[in-house]
Design a protein around this motif. Structure first.
Motif, PDB file in Angstrom:
ATOM      1  N   VAL A  65      18.355  -5.721  85.513  1.00 19.60           N
ATOM      2  CA  VAL A  65      19.136  -6.810  86.097  1.00 19.60           C
ATOM      3  C   VAL A  65      18.686  -8.123  85.473  1.00 19.60           C
ATOM      4  N   THR A  66      19.643  -8.984  85.146  1.00 19.70           N
ATOM      5  CA  THR A  66      19.315 -10.355  84.741  1.00 19.70           C
ATOM      6  C   THR A  66      19.783 -11.289  85.847  1.00 19.70           C
ATOM      7  N   GLN A  67      18.957 -12.305  86.132  1.00 20.50           N
ATOM      8  CA  GLN A  67      19.260 -13.236  87.222  1.00 20.50           C
ATOM      9  C   GLN A  67      19.217 -14.667  86.697  1.00 20.50           C
ATOM     10  N   GLU A  98      15.577 -14.736  84.911  1.00 21.29           N
ATOM     11  CA  GLU A  98      14.705 -13.587  85.158  1.00 21.29           C
ATOM     12  C   GLU A  98      15.297 -12.308  84.579  1.00 21.29           C
ATOM     13  N   ILE A  99      14.411 -11.392  84.168  1.00 15.78           N
ATOM     14  CA  ILE A  99      14.780 -10.023  83.801  1.00 15.78           C
ATOM     15  C   ILE A  99      13.974  -9.093  84.694  1.00 15.78           C
ATOM     16  N   ARG A 100      14.665  -8.189  85.367  1.00 18.40           N
ATOM     17  CA  ARG A 100      13.989  -7.246  86.253  1.00 18.40           C
ATOM     18  C   ARG A 100      14.383  -5.813  85.907  1.00 18.40           C
ATOM     19  N   LYS A 101      13.407  -4.928  86.041  1.00 19.00           N
ATOM     20  CA  LYS A 101      13.637  -3.495  85.831  1.00 19.00           C
ATOM     21  C   LYS A 101      13.163  -2.771  87.088  1.00 19.00           C
ATOM     22  N   ASN A 127      13.599  -3.734  90.027  1.00 14.41           N
ATOM     23  CA  ASN A 127      13.133  -4.834  90.873  1.00 14.41           C
ATOM     24  C   ASN A 127      11.724  -5.311  90.513  1.00 14.41           C
ATOM     25  N   ILE A 128      11.246  -4.964  89.329  1.00 21.05           N
ATOM     26  CA  ILE A 128       9.963  -5.475  88.840  1.00 21.05           C
ATOM     27  C   ILE A 128      10.249  -6.518  87.772  1.00 21.05           C
ATOM     28  N   ALA A 129       9.759  -7.742  87.988  1.00 24.25           N
ATOM     29  CA  ALA A 129      10.011  -8.840  87.052  1.00 24.25           C
ATOM     30  C   ALA A 129       9.149  -8.690  85.805  1.00 24.25           C
ATOM     31  N   VAL A 130       9.757  -8.932  84.646  1.00 16.97           N
ATOM     32  CA  VAL A 130       9.031  -8.901  83.367  1.00 16.97           C
ATOM     33  C   VAL A 130       9.241 -10.229  82.652  1.00 16.97           C
TER      34      VAL A 130
END
Length: 276
Positions: free
Chosen positions: A166-168, A208-211, A213-216
């Motif tokens: 997911v990108t936010q 933000e980039i999340r995989k 729901n874990i932010a990287v």
């Protein structure tokens, strides 16, 4: 008896005379060839029909197995993450991602102060060198899963990608998309704005980039495909498990030390009672 013999003799002579005719053997050859060719065509047509039924499509009509074996797109290009801004030449990072392995100075600089609370920055804050408003674009193609008004975060757009990525996009205004829209990489989705959470940053984009729901750290994945995030998630999971095991071992050692101290104290008390 003689009449029968005469009949047989006449039949034999008739057969011999028939095969002596010039057109008999070519006619036999042609008939045989026609039968062989007909058999070949029949075999091929039955084989093709079986293949069409097996693999699903026969012209414009669906075969007996339907879309059991769907066609796979060959040569599909894999997208890499791009900067989520239109003007990349003017873009700069105002606040970096909070990295637990970074130095104390960098960790302190990556903390977000909101009122009396402190929290780590789970993305990057992007501003422009000229401090002007700028267009925000999709860093990767996907489906819009959230468009939300939020005064603290400065409004939010979330785009869903493959494999739980997911990108936010926070601190934005002038939405160009709605929930359920299919967006392409580089498509303008909003304009950068401000937020209460990062008032000092003024006009900026929090990305933000999340995989799962874990932010990287987004900087680590620009010009890389979304599939490359898997390895980092594995490493983070291993590190977290190691930390938990270390904490458990430390707790166990502390308990054993406390138990040893209790035993030493009890021995000392017994010795004092004996001496007394």
């Amino acid at each position: 008896m003689r009449e029968e013999e005469k009949k047989l003799t006449s039949q034999k002579k008739g057969k011999k005379s028939f095969f002596k005719k010039r057109w008999v053997y070519p006619a036999i050859y042609l008939a045989s060839a026609a039968l062989i060719i007909s058999a070949i065509f029949w075999y091929q047509s039955s084989g093709n029909q079986t293949a069409k039924n097996e693999f699903g499509m026969q012209g414009d009509k669906q075969g007996k197995n339907g879309y059991k074996n769907p066609a796979v797109e060959v040569g599909k290009s894999v997208e890499n993450f791009k900067w989520p801004v239109k003007n990349t030449e003017q873009a700069q990072i105002d606040k970096e991602f909070y990295d637990e392995k970074a130095s104390e100075d960098k960790q302190e600089a990556a903390m977000i102060v909101y009122g009396t609370t402190y929290q780590p920055n789970r993305g990057i804050d992007i501003t422009m060198k000229d401090a002007k408003d700028f267009e925000v674009v999709a860093a990767l193609s996907g489906t819009v899963s959230k468009v939300e008004d939020d005064s603290v975060l400065g409004n939010v757009i979330e785009i869903q990608h493959e494999d739980g990525v997911v990108t936010q996009y926070q601190s934005i205004k002038d939405y160009k998309v709605s929930v359920g829209d299919k967006v392409k990489q580089g498509q303008v989705i909003a304009t950068a704005s401000t937020s209460q959470l990062s008032e000092k940053a003024k006009t900026h984009l929090h990305f933000e980039i999340r995989k799962d729901n874990i932010a990287v750290n987004p900087v680590s994945y620009f010009d890389k495909p979304a599939s490359s995030i898997k390895e980092v998630i594995k490493e983070q999971t291993v590190d977290q498990n190691n930390e938990k095991s270390n904490d458990t071992s430390n707790d166990t050692s502390d308990e054993s030390k406390q138990q040893d101290n209790k035993e030493d104290n009890s021995k000392g008390t017994d010795q004092e009672d004996t001496q007394g």
